[in-house]
Design an enzyme around this catalytic site. Structure first.
Site, PDB file in Angstrom:
ATOM      1  N   LYS A  58       0.788  -3.977   5.821  1.00  0.00           N
ATOM      2  CA  LYS A  58       1.293  -3.692   4.478  1.00  0.00           C
ATOM      3  C   LYS A  58       2.792  -3.387   4.497  1.00  0.00           C
ATOM      4  O   LYS A  58       3.521  -3.736   3.557  1.00  0.00           O
ATOM      5  CB  LYS A  58       0.506  -2.532   3.865  1.00  0.00           C
ATOM      6  N   SER A 107       0.847  -1.194   0.000  1.00  0.00           N
ATOM      7  CA  SER A 107       0.000   0.000   0.000  1.00  0.00           C
ATOM      8  C   SER A 107       0.881   1.243   0.000  1.00  0.00           C
ATOM      9  O   SER A 107       2.000   1.231   0.509  1.00  0.00           O
ATOM     10  CB  SER A 107      -0.896   0.011   1.243  1.00  0.00           C
ATOM     11  N   TYR A 142      -3.710  -1.915   9.726  1.00  0.00           N
ATOM     12  CA  TYR A 142      -3.647  -2.133   8.278  1.00  0.00           C
ATOM     13  C   TYR A 142      -2.283  -1.693   7.738  1.00  0.00           C
ATOM     14  O   TYR A 142      -1.624  -2.427   6.993  1.00  0.00           O
ATOM     15  CB  TYR A 142      -4.758  -1.353   7.591  1.00  0.00           C
TER      16      TYR A 142
END
Length: 519
Positions: A413, A396, A409
């Site tokens: 990533k 990401s 999150y």
């Protein structure tokens, strides 16, 4: 007022040395370890059993056990929490058992996250402090300990984003010691002839430096000039360091012949919708047989029918990658030689960290990080990945920027990117490894987790992203930030990380208005 310090991994090594330091300063250390108090003679000789919490950080109930421990003792305040516990594994990715991969993720990443959330009420506003003991290896490729580097890189990114969210409320640090003379290297299985850990600085010396760094309250810092230089080089000179390490690894690798299977096969996780569906369509158009993996049976059937009607050779494996059974099902089902494996599946949970249910956070870790690591190791051990094929990891743009409001999150990533980097070096250039850093993409996933969808038209269409990934695989690129705008943002994040972090906080976290966005 006597300070209260909570230290994990305190039965020996750096953790026990830190406990002694704070005890000498007049603080009251509360210590956590996996073994019983009586089984730790060095600790038991100096610290009372009443101040020792026995808990296994690899178990999901570890945070609940800590809370019960503090409540039973009437502890109402913790001035400092030191997440020191850690474990490792030494060896090639294919040789690491699933139980070991799970343990590293649980102890090094999931437990610190769960404990941080659980202990927030004990941290005094404005003066409470959390120190995450990471490693200098978080910034370097680790061909023989890829999962360890992934978990430490993920921990760093979690700390970075939590620091933005808790700014002015709790002091959050990430401290990076280098190799230390402890029993960890033997536990990891590193041969003494490969690494003479007796030459490393003792735990007492490293702990004293850590204590000084904690007093200094710098957001992110390494122990010692050598480690500071190593970390800087790892972050800024990867273009030089990684190829050198690749060449060293190439000399150790035995080359296996490529399978003559035809047509070429591309396996894609999360292929029923969004980016995954666009990737499936693009690689099918190029003549690949596509095997999709997804948990959504209805959407998988729709995608399979739609692409098959357009002439694609496509099939689906139905599996929930957040579960051990789903991982095993996927590994068992992927039998044909795989030319390209794309780890695309991902979920998010957006909101203030303390408001986010921990089961949701755990699922983000399971899908985004645990699943790719277990699948990669399992398929390498099964020997179905072509020796000159490609592995694609969809990370990401948050890795280059920040993502306050989705710290877990962002951590997954960043961990995925670090894992990909270690594999790229470990393969010695034989297999191709591509890390993709997409920005906002025009998908249902992006709409679900965005505080404001008014800029929908500015997001990249999935087909455009898929085309960029396809060409990056064809060119055997190692990194891809698709889109000029995303590359500009990534550069800004690199040159002005603090400023971009605050901008992301205002745009993402402050725009939520207390909402929690999950699947």
């Amino acid at each position: 007022m006597q300070k209260h310090i909570f230290i994990t991994g305190a039965t020996d090594g750096i953790g026990l040395a830190l406990a002694r330091i704070y005890k000498e300063k007049g603080a009251r250390p509360f210590l956590l370890g996996r073994r019983s108090w009586s089984a730790c003679p060095d600790l038991a000789a100096e610290f009372p059993a009443a101040d020792y919490c026995q808990a296994d950080l690899a178990q999901p109930d570890c945070a609940a056990r800590v809370i019960s421990f503090l409540q039973a003792r009437g502890v109402e305040r913790l001035d400092l929490v030191i997440h020191n516990a850690g474990t490792g594994f030494y060896g090639r990715t294919a040789s690491q058992p699933p139980a070991s991969i799970n343990q590293l993720i649980d102890v090094n990443l999931t437990a610190p996250i769960a404990l941080t959330q659980a202990l927030r009420p004990w941290l005094p506003a404005g003066t409470g402090q959390i120190a995450f003991i990471s490693s200098v290896m978080a910034d370097l490729p680790g061909p023989d300990y890829a999962v360890y580097t992934a978990t430490k890189a993920a921990l760093d990114d979690f700390a970075r984003n939590l620091r933005l969210e808790w700014r002015g409320k709790v002091i959050v640090q990430a401290i990076h010691p280098g190799a230390t003379r402890t029993g960890m290297h033997a536990k990891m299985g590193i041969p003494a002839e490969t690494m003479d850990w007796q030459k490393f600085p003792p735990a007492e010396k490293v702990a004293a430096e850590i204590a000084k760094k904690i007093v200094g309250k710098r957001p992110s810092t390494a122990i010692g000039l050598t480690n500071q230089l190593l970390g800087w080089a790892g972050r800024n000179l990867g273009w030089l360091i990684d190829p050198m390490m690749q060449r060293q690894q190439a000399e150790k690798i035995r080359v296996h012949p490529r399978s003559s299977a035809s047509p070429k096969t591309c396996a894609i996780t999360g292929a029923a919708d969004g980016i995954g569906k666009a990737l499936a369509r693009r690689f099918a158009q190029a003549g690949y047989a596509v095997v999709g993996v997804d948990v959504d049976a209805e959407r998988a059937a729709q995608t399979e029918a739609e692409l098959a009607a357009a002439g694609a050779d496509i099939s689906f494996v139905l599996a929930d990658l957040s579960t051990a059974d789903g991982i095993e099902t996927t590994i068992a089902a992927l039998n044909a030689p795989i030319d390209i494996l794309i780890h695309n599946a991902g979920i998010n949970a957006v909101g203030h960290f303390t408001d986010m249910p921990m089961p949701k956070q755990r699922k983000v870790i399971d899908v985004n990080l645990r699943a790719p690591l277990l699948l990669t190791a399992g398929l390498l051990a099964k020997d179905v990945l072509q020796p000159d094929g490609s592995l694609v990891f969809v990370s990401s743009l948050s890795k280059q920027l920040s993502y306050p409001g989705a710290a877990v999150y962002a951590a997954t990533k960043a961990g995925l990117a670090a894992y990909a980097r270690s594999l790229r070096v470990a393969f010695g250039g034989r297999r191709h490894v591509l890390t993709v850093y997409p920005g906002p993409t025009r998908t249902a996933h992006a709409r679900r987790y965005s505080p404001d969808n008014s800029r929908e038209d500015g997001r990249m269409p999935p087909a455009q992203l898929a085309d960029a990934v396809f060409h990056a695989v064809e060119k055997r690129q190692s990194q891809l930030i698709p889109g000029l705008g995303n590359r500009v943002f990534a550069l800004a994040g690199r040159l002005a990380p603090g400023l971009m972090g605050l901008a992301m906080k205002k745009m993402m976290l402050d725009g939520l208005d207390g909402r929690v966005l999950t699947e």
